[in-house]
Design a protein around this motif. Structure first.
Motif, PDB file in Angstrom:
ATOM      1  N   ASN A   1      54.623  -4.294  28.161  1.00 32.51           N
ATOM      2  CA  ASN A   1      54.211  -5.117  27.032  1.00 32.51           C
ATOM      3  C   ASN A   1      53.385  -6.287  27.569  1.00 32.51           C
ATOM      4  O   ASN A   1      53.551  -6.679  28.728  1.00 32.51           O
ATOM      5  CB  ASN A   1      55.438  -5.646  26.268  1.00 32.51           C
ATOM      6  CG  ASN A   1      56.023  -4.606  25.344  1.00 32.51           C
ATOM      7  OD1 ASN A   1      55.441  -4.277  24.313  1.00 32.51           O
ATOM      8  ND2 ASN A   1      57.185  -4.071  25.714  1.00 32.51           N
TER       9      ASN A   1
ATOM     10  N   SER B   1      54.595  -5.238  17.700  1.00 35.04           N
ATOM     11  CA  SER B   1      54.420  -6.559  18.298  1.00 35.04           C
ATOM     12  C   SER B   1      55.580  -7.498  17.958  1.00 35.04           C
ATOM     13  O   SER B   1      55.656  -8.605  18.471  1.00 35.04           O
ATOM     14  CB  SER B   1      53.096  -7.182  17.846  1.00 35.04           C
ATOM     15  OG  SER B   1      53.060  -7.283  16.438  1.00 35.04           O
ATOM     16  N   PHE B   2      56.479  -7.041  17.085  1.00 35.36           N
ATOM     17  CA  PHE B   2      57.652  -7.841  16.728  1.00 35.36           C
ATOM     18  C   PHE B   2      58.736  -6.927  16.160  1.00 35.36           C
ATOM     19  O   PHE B   2      58.468  -5.798  15.760  1.00 35.36           O
ATOM     20  CB  PHE B   2      57.293  -8.924  15.706  1.00 35.36           C
ATOM     21  CG  PHE B   2      56.955  -8.366  14.337  1.00 35.36           C
ATOM     22  CD1 PHE B   2      57.915  -8.321  13.339  1.00 35.36           C
ATOM     23  CD2 PHE B   2      55.677  -7.884  14.063  1.00 35.36           C
ATOM     24  CE1 PHE B   2      57.611  -7.787  12.088  1.00 35.36           C
ATOM     25  CE2 PHE B   2      55.365  -7.356  12.816  1.00 35.36           C
ATOM     26  CZ  PHE B   2      56.339  -7.313  11.827  1.00 35.36           C
TER      27      PHE B   2
ATOM     28  N   PHE C   1      54.246  -6.280  22.290  1.00 33.53           N
ATOM     29  CA  PHE C   1      54.992  -7.530  22.208  1.00 33.53           C
ATOM     30  C   PHE C   1      54.344  -8.576  23.115  1.00 33.53           C
ATOM     31  O   PHE C   1      54.173  -8.336  24.306  1.00 33.53           O
ATOM     32  CB  PHE C   1      56.450  -7.331  22.630  1.00 33.53           C
ATOM     33  CG  PHE C   1      57.267  -6.526  21.663  1.00 33.53           C
ATOM     34  CD1 PHE C   1      57.930  -7.134  20.615  1.00 33.53           C
ATOM     35  CD2 PHE C   1      57.366  -5.144  21.799  1.00 33.53           C
ATOM     36  CE1 PHE C   1      58.691  -6.397  19.723  1.00 33.53           C
ATOM     37  CE2 PHE C   1      58.126  -4.391  20.907  1.00 33.53           C
ATOM     38  CZ  PHE C   1      58.789  -5.026  19.867  1.00 33.53           C
ATOM     39  N   THR C   2      54.002  -9.735  22.538  1.00 28.66           N
ATOM     40  CA  THR C   2      53.424 -10.815  23.342  1.00 28.66           C
ATOM     41  C   THR C   2      54.495 -11.796  23.807  1.00 28.66           C
ATOM     42  O   THR C   2      54.254 -12.591  24.711  1.00 28.66           O
ATOM     43  CB  THR C   2      52.336 -11.572  22.554  1.00 28.66           C
ATOM     44  OG1 THR C   2      52.889 -12.042  21.329  1.00 28.66           O
ATOM     45  CG2 THR C   2      51.143 -10.662  22.265  1.00 28.66           C
ATOM     46  N   THR C   3      55.668 -11.739  23.175  1.00 28.19           N
ATOM     47  CA  THR C   3      56.820 -12.534  23.604  1.00 28.19           C
ATOM     48  C   THR C   3      58.065 -11.651  23.552  1.00 28.19           C
ATOM     49  O   THR C   3      58.125 -10.689  22.772  1.00 28.19           O
ATOM     50  CB  THR C   3      57.059 -13.764  22.696  1.00 28.19           C
ATOM     51  OG1 THR C   3      57.283 -13.326  21.366  1.00 28.19           O
ATOM     52  CG2 THR C   3      55.873 -14.719  22.735  1.00 28.19           C
ATOM     53  N   PHE C   4      59.025 -11.992  24.369  1.00 26.47           N
ATOM     54  CA  PHE C   4      60.283 -11.244  24.362  1.00 26.47           C
ATOM     55  C   PHE C   4      61.003 -11.488  23.042  1.00 26.47           C
ATOM     56  O   PHE C   4      61.147 -12.646  22.624  1.00 26.47           O
ATOM     57  CB  PHE C   4      61.158 -11.688  25.538  1.00 26.47           C
ATOM     58  CG  PHE C   4      62.473 -10.970  25.584  1.00 26.47           C
ATOM     59  CD1 PHE C   4      62.562  -9.700  26.123  1.00 26.47           C
ATOM     60  CD2 PHE C   4      63.626 -11.566  25.069  1.00 26.47           C
ATOM     61  CE1 PHE C   4      63.780  -9.023  26.155  1.00 26.47           C
ATOM     62  CE2 PHE C   4      64.847 -10.901  25.096  1.00 26.47           C
ATOM     63  CZ  PHE C   4      64.925  -9.622  25.644  1.00 26.47           C
ATOM     64  N   PRO C   5      61.470 -10.435  22.352  1.00 26.70           N
ATOM     65  CA  PRO C   5      62.191 -10.621  21.091  1.00 26.70           C
ATOM     66  C   PRO C   5      63.599 -11.188  21.349  1.00 26.70           C
ATOM     67  O   PRO C   5      64.541 -10.457  21.628  1.00 26.70           O
ATOM     68  CB  PRO C   5      62.251  -9.221  20.485  1.00 26.70           C
ATOM     69  CG  PRO C   5      61.781  -8.268  21.523  1.00 26.70           C
ATOM     70  CD  PRO C   5      61.248  -9.037  22.664  1.00 26.70           C
ATOM     71  N   THR C   6      63.725 -12.512  21.265  1.00 30.41           N
ATOM     72  CA  THR C   6      64.979 -13.185  21.622  1.00 30.41           C
ATOM     73  C   THR C   6      66.145 -12.813  20.712  1.00 30.41           C
ATOM     74  O   THR C   6      67.290 -12.995  21.100  1.00 30.41           O
ATOM     75  CB  THR C   6      64.794 -14.713  21.623  1.00 30.41           C
ATOM     76  OG1 THR C   6      64.291 -15.121  20.349  1.00 30.41           O
ATOM     77  CG2 THR C   6      63.830 -15.127  22.720  1.00 30.41           C
TER      78      THR C   6
ATOM     79  N   PHE D   1      53.717  -9.416  27.304  1.00 28.12           N
ATOM     80  CA  PHE D   1      54.464 -10.549  27.845  1.00 28.12           C
ATOM     81  C   PHE D   1      54.968 -10.280  29.235  1.00 28.12           C
ATOM     82  O   PHE D   1      55.371 -11.141  29.984  1.00 28.12           O
ATOM     83  CB  PHE D   1      55.610 -10.967  26.914  1.00 28.12           C
ATOM     84  CG  PHE D   1      56.809 -10.076  26.902  1.00 28.12           C
ATOM     85  CD1 PHE D   1      57.826 -10.226  27.818  1.00 28.12           C
ATOM     86  CD2 PHE D   1      56.939  -9.059  25.964  1.00 28.12           C
ATOM     87  CE1 PHE D   1      58.939  -9.408  27.797  1.00 28.12           C
ATOM     88  CE2 PHE D   1      58.040  -8.237  25.923  1.00 28.12           C
ATOM     89  CZ  PHE D   1      59.050  -8.411  26.849  1.00 28.12           C
TER      90      PHE D   1
ATOM     91  N   TYR E   1      61.783  -2.751  28.413  1.00 32.01           N
ATOM     92  CA  TYR E   1      60.749  -3.521  27.714  1.00 32.01           C
ATOM     93  C   TYR E   1      59.474  -3.677  28.553  1.00 32.01           C
ATOM     94  O   TYR E   1      58.588  -4.443  28.196  1.00 32.01           O
ATOM     95  CB  TYR E   1      61.264  -4.881  27.265  1.00 32.01           C
ATOM     96  CG  TYR E   1      61.817  -5.734  28.390  1.00 32.01           C
ATOM     97  CD1 TYR E   1      60.982  -6.542  29.155  1.00 32.01           C
ATOM     98  CD2 TYR E   1      63.177  -5.736  28.670  1.00 32.01           C
ATOM     99  CE1 TYR E   1      61.491  -7.319  30.175  1.00 32.01           C
ATOM    100  CE2 TYR E   1      63.686  -6.503  29.685  1.00 32.01           C
ATOM    101  CZ  TYR E   1      62.839  -7.290  30.438  1.00 32.01           C
ATOM    102  OH  TYR E   1      63.349  -8.053  31.462  1.00 32.01           O
TER     103      TYR E   1
END
Length: 170
Positions: A168, A125-126, A147-152, A170, A165
């Motif tokens: 996921n 998730s990260f 992953f709930t958000t894109f890993p910036t 997100f 990606y």
């Protein structure tokens, strides 16, 4: 220099140690292995190891002692445990797709030579902050994770040119 054994092995074949001074590529995919022996580092010249489609639940920490090892394929096992400093700094390709990983160790950032990293089909998730130190990374697969958000932090990797990606939340 090259051995492939896919015979439903339940244990590591000790006979392979007769090749400890010459073996460069070992493929033990498609067996029933649950672990590797603690003295696996006897294969000092090993450059590539493939142990896909087995039953490993952890990344063998003995890999860290293999200074020439650059390609590691552990696809489709049952890997849940990825301990700190369990891979050699020489790692360039890391294939861990279709496992059960929920997190990566901070020490993954020490793999500054890493070029290809395949992590699809896990439960990540990260990514650890240290992942931003993998500045030679060219290809990354993190599809089908959690992953709930894109890993910036991936946006700061200068050589990253191929990223998967999808699949996921997100």
């Amino acid at each position: 220099t090259y051995i492939k054994i896919a015979e439903g092995l339940d244990s590591f074949p000790e006979e392979l140690y007769t090749l400890e001074d010459t073996l460069e590529v070992l493929d033990l995919s498609d067996n029933n292995l649950k672990s590797l022996p603690d003295d696996f580092d006897r294969f000092r010249k090993l450059k590539r190891v493939f142990i896909s489609n087995n039953h490993l639940d952890h990344i063998p920490t003995v890999f860290a002692k293999l200074k020439s090892l650059s390609m590691i394929g552990l696809r489709n096992n049952k890997i849940k445990i990825f301990e700190e400093n369990s891979l050699p700094l020489s790692t360039r390709w890391l294939i861990l797709t279709e496992n059960q990983l929920t997190k990566l160790p901070e020490s993954i950032g020490d793999l500054v030579l890493l070029q290809k990293c395949m992590l699809s089909g896990n439960q990540l998730s990260f990514l650890p902050k240290s992942f931003s130190k993998c500045t030679n990374l060219e290809l990354l697969r993190i599809a089908a994770n959690k992953f709930t958000t894109f890993p910036t932090l991936l946006l700061s990797l200068p050589k990253l040119s191929w990223l998967a990606y999808s699949g996921n939340p997100f």
